[in-house]
Design an enzyme around this catalytic site. Sequence first.
Site, mmCIF file in Angstrom:
data_model
loop_
_atom_site.group_PDB
_atom_site.id
_atom_site.type_symbol
_atom_site.label_atom_id
_atom_site.label_comp_id
_atom_site.label_asym_id
_atom_site.label_seq_id
_atom_site.Cartn_x
_atom_site.Cartn_y
_atom_site.Cartn_z
ATOM 1 N N ALA A 185 0.607 -1.014 0.316
ATOM 2 C CA ALA A 185 -0.133 -0.065 0.214
ATOM 3 C C ALA A 185 0.701 0.843 0.312
ATOM 4 C CB ALA A 185 -1.092 -0.098 1.587
ATOM 5 N N HIS A 186 2.063 1.178 0.711
ATOM 6 C CA HIS A 186 2.922 2.575 0.722
ATOM 7 C C HIS A 186 4.187 2.152 1.800
ATOM 8 C CE1 HIS A 186 0.073 2.886 4.578
ATOM 9 N NE2 HIS A 186 1.389 3.308 5.138
ATOM 10 N N ASN A 187 5.070 3.004 1.811
ATOM 11 C CA ASN A 187 6.144 2.302 1.989
ATOM 12 C C ASN A 187 6.899 3.636 2.523
ATOM 13 O OD1 ASN A 187 7.411 2.197 -0.713
ATOM 14 N ND2 ASN A 187 9.514 2.154 -0.074
#
Length: 147
Positions: free
Chosen positions: A92-94
């Site tokens: 999803a995001h980092n």
Amino acid sequence: MDDLDRRLINRLQLGLPLVRQPWQVLADELQSTSTELLDRLHARLEDGVLTRFGPMFDIERLGGAFTLAALAVPEERFEEVAGQLQALPEVAHNYRREHAWNMWFVLACATEQDVTETLQYIETLTGLPLLNVPKEETYHVGLYFPV
């Protein structure tokens, strides 16, 4: 950023109106036009002032699974590994953290088994040990950052 950009960002943090024409409602509130607001939103995404605009879903209530995980990435490989993660649709995001576990990311998958398999794949892909930090309890924290 000008005053309308700030007012738009502040208003969007409260959510979109759940009506047929939400951008028109926002335009009326902000004394602008829906086209102007959408153009400004896209411009702020393009120039990096905003990094994301979109809905937040409770994946577990939708039948899916997710986890928070981290990698200890050597600095010389940080951009390479970030690119590897960003290429995975489950990520999803980092983001970077100032810690030995310096790259944190959220996985969103269809099942718990998919989470496990994706984490194993990431370890194999990167050659780095992985820290899995699954959720134990849900808390809702309403964040608002006035601009």
